[in-house]
Motif scaffolding. Structure first.
Motif, mmCIF file in Angstrom:
data_model
loop_
_atom_site.group_PDB
_atom_site.id
_atom_site.type_symbol
_atom_site.label_atom_id
_atom_site.label_comp_id
_atom_site.label_asym_id
_atom_site.label_seq_id
_atom_site.Cartn_x
_atom_site.Cartn_y
_atom_site.Cartn_z
ATOM 1 N N ALA A 348 -8.496 -3.539 -3.889
ATOM 2 C CA ALA A 348 -8.393 -2.879 -2.585
ATOM 3 C C ALA A 348 -8.265 -1.366 -2.755
ATOM 4 C CB ALA A 348 -7.189 -3.429 -1.824
ATOM 5 N N SER A 349 -7.404 -0.909 -3.676
ATOM 6 C CA SER A 349 -7.201 0.547 -3.737
ATOM 7 C C SER A 349 -8.451 1.273 -4.231
ATOM 8 C CB SER A 349 -5.938 0.959 -4.506
ATOM 9 O OG SER A 349 -5.626 0.075 -5.529
ATOM 10 N N VAL A 350 -9.222 0.647 -5.117
ATOM 11 C CA VAL A 350 -10.456 1.310 -5.566
ATOM 12 C C VAL A 350 -11.502 1.280 -4.452
ATOM 13 C CG1 VAL A 350 -12.415 1.122 -7.164
ATOM 14 C CG2 VAL A 350 -10.080 0.950 -8.038
ATOM 15 N N GLN A 384 -1.306 4.738 -3.555
ATOM 16 C CA GLN A 384 -0.399 3.573 -3.569
ATOM 17 C C GLN A 384 0.652 3.729 -4.680
ATOM 18 O OE1 GLN A 384 -0.945 1.704 -1.078
ATOM 19 N NE2 GLN A 384 -3.127 1.942 -0.653
ATOM 20 N N LYS A 385 0.938 4.967 -5.059
ATOM 21 C CA LYS A 385 1.874 5.264 -6.167
ATOM 22 C C LYS A 385 1.461 4.562 -7.450
ATOM 23 C CE LYS A 385 5.801 6.238 -3.250
ATOM 24 N NZ LYS A 385 7.061 5.842 -2.715
ATOM 25 N N ASP A 386 0.181 4.311 -7.588
ATOM 26 C CA ASP A 386 -0.342 3.630 -8.771
ATOM 27 C C ASP A 386 -0.972 4.708 -9.667
ATOM 28 O OD1 ASP A 386 -1.952 2.323 -10.633
ATOM 29 O OD2 ASP A 386 -2.511 0.710 -9.257
ATOM 30 N N ASN A 407 -2.288 11.676 -2.501
ATOM 31 C CA ASN A 407 -0.872 11.602 -2.125
ATOM 32 C C ASN A 407 -0.062 11.003 -3.275
ATOM 33 O OD1 ASN A 407 -1.276 8.857 -2.015
ATOM 34 N ND2 ASN A 407 -0.448 8.571 0.016
ATOM 35 N N ASP A 408 1.236 11.188 -3.248
ATOM 36 C CA ASP A 408 2.123 10.693 -4.319
ATOM 37 C C ASP A 408 1.513 10.945 -5.697
ATOM 38 O OD1 ASP A 408 4.206 9.678 -2.652
ATOM 39 O OD2 ASP A 408 2.859 8.046 -2.090
ATOM 40 N N ALA A 409 0.995 12.158 -5.865
ATOM 41 C CA ALA A 409 0.225 12.478 -7.077
ATOM 42 C C ALA A 409 1.080 12.419 -8.340
ATOM 43 C CB ALA A 409 -0.393 13.867 -6.920
ATOM 44 N N ASP A 410 2.409 12.578 -8.179
ATOM 45 C CA ASP A 410 3.258 12.596 -9.383
ATOM 46 C C ASP A 410 3.458 11.217 -10.005
ATOM 47 O OD1 ASP A 410 4.736 11.827 -7.246
ATOM 48 O OD2 ASP A 410 6.383 13.251 -7.570
#
Ligand code: S3P
Length: 429
Positions: A348-350, A384-386, A407-410
């Protein structure tokens, strides 16, 4: 850093040394903890996941000191762990969770384990079923076969286990419990997953025989401390391989990369797509195959990625999908349903994020189909913080028109602290 904005790169050049291999770093701390004597690790991956492993073994009474990528583990032998006073927190790390359960199942005490919201959704039945068969009392606190888990360890019965999934985490968990068994333990996988446990446990003195996709451990009295030099992680090198092949006018030398055949599927897949990769200076480091990789801009074409190669490139599939989007023709990824139960649902995320960038991509039950060659544009990327999604889409951004915002790049700090700094360092000026 919560968001990061990336733009098109006209050239990528330079020499890159990737951080230490995540799978090997975890194992060096774990095996060092249950070995007699002092294990000295160099090249350790100082990322959040491997720090979680250190944190858990500190709570189990092991003396561990860390100075950047140097770690010293004062092992207390196979039976030297102490009952933890607090819950063991594995953070985001599936490897910590699944491997430690094998060890804790054989200890004469109770352990409680938990982790972050992602880990609490990942399937643990795959280790709970075989560990129960081996005599462990392991339960899911919320009765949903996920963490938090409670383990009442004890005597272990050796077993012959046919794993339904090719998973090094499952295999390693069972082999670690099997070290403490009353008879040999054999794990047979549908196809061979990464074999770092077999290689490293042998160096620590265990008797392990591997034939094809089966691995057998003979219970042992003791393991003995080793000095381990951790080589660079091919899963981290994968982003530079993909970026160097896709971006124009590029040449990247990636040094000290693990090329163990159970990990190196990305090299065969990328070459099959037409990628120019030279494998230089092949050598062996602490029982692992290592080489330097020279990658040059290439015109890529689509391929099928399926079958026994899948476990050898499972973590690289998000960035292989990105390569597929920039390649001519169709790329099909199949037999990879495991992607759904990684740090995020990576099918899903890809597909969601590549679609947002304008790619022609369809999710399937066990993978995805990418009709490549459409120009991509910048987009807002939901990581997704992945960590692997963030880095795969940082690569996608380098050849897309316009701005890409992650987003949540770290979250890259899970496996690759310094990733964005290295990226800016090789963008041609
Ligand atoms: C790992 C095994 C793989 C991989 C993970 C690390 C390991 O998981 O995806 O990032 O160190 O054993 P599975 O074994 O569950 O496929």
């Amino acid at each position: 850093m919560n968001t990061i904005t990336l733009h098109k790169a006209h050239s990528l050049r330079g020499e890159i040394t990737v951080p230490g291999d995540k799978s090997i770093s975890h194992r060096a701390v774990m095996f060092g903890s249950i070995a007699k004597g002092t294990t000295r690790i160099t090249g350790f991956l100082d990322g959040a996941d491997c720090r979680s492993t250190i944190g858990c073994f500190l709570r189990l009474g092991i003396g561990i000191t860390q100075d950047g990528d140097h770690v010293t583990v004062c092992g207390r032998g196979l039976h030297g762990l102490s009952e933890p006073k607090e819950t063991l927190d594995v953070g985001n790390s599936g490897t910590t969770m699944r491997l430690i359960c094998g060890i804790l199942s054989a200890q004469p005490f109770v352990s409680h384990l938990t982790g972050d919201t992602s880990i609490q959704k990942r399937p643990m039945q795959r280790i709970m079923a075989p560990l129960r068969r081996m005599g462990a009392a392991i339960t899911s606190d919320n009765d949903n076969n996920c963490a938090p888990l409670t383990i009442r360890g004890g005597k272990i019965t050796g077993t012959l286990y046919h794993s339904p999934v090719a998973s090094a985490q499952v295999k390693s968990c069972i082999l670690l419990a099997g070290l403490y068994g009353d008879r040999p333990t054999t794990v047979i996988e549908p196809s061979l997953s990464r074999d770092h446990t077999e290689r490293m446990l042998t160096a620590f003195g265990a008797d392990i025989t591997s034939i094809g996709a089966s691995a057998k451990v003979i219970p042992c009295e003791e393991l003995f401390a080793q000095d381990i030099e951790v080589c660079g992680d091919i899963s981290s090198a994968a982003y530079w391989i993909a970026a160097g092949l896709i971006a124009p006018d590029s040449e990247l030398l990636i040094k000290n990369v693990n090329t163990n055949p159970t990990r190196a599927g990305i090299l065969s897949a990328a070459k099959k797509m037409g990628g120019q990769i030279d494998i230089l200076n092949k050598r062996t480091v602490s029982g692992e195959d290592v080489a330097d990789l020279l990658v040059r801009s290439s015109s890529l074409h689509g391929i099928r990625v399926e079958g026994p190669i899948i476990p050898t490139l499972i973590d690289e599939l998000p960035v292989i999908a990105v390569m597929g989007a920039y390649a001519d023709g169709e790329t099909v990824i199949a037999d990879a349903a495991e992607l759904k139960v990684k740090e995020s649902d990576r099918i899903a995320s890809v597909t969601d994020n590549l679609s947002a960038m304008g790619a022609d991509i369809t999710a399937t039950e066990d993978g995805m189909i990418i009709r490549g060659g459409k120009p991509l544009h910048g987009a807002a990327i939901h990581t997704q913080k992945d960590h692997r999604i963030a880095m795969a889409f940082a690569v996608a951004a380098l050849s897309a028109e316009g701005d890409t915002v992650l987003n949540d790049a770290d979250c890259v700090n899970i496996s690759y602290p310094g990733f964005y700094e290295t990226l800016s360092g090789c963008i041609g000026r």
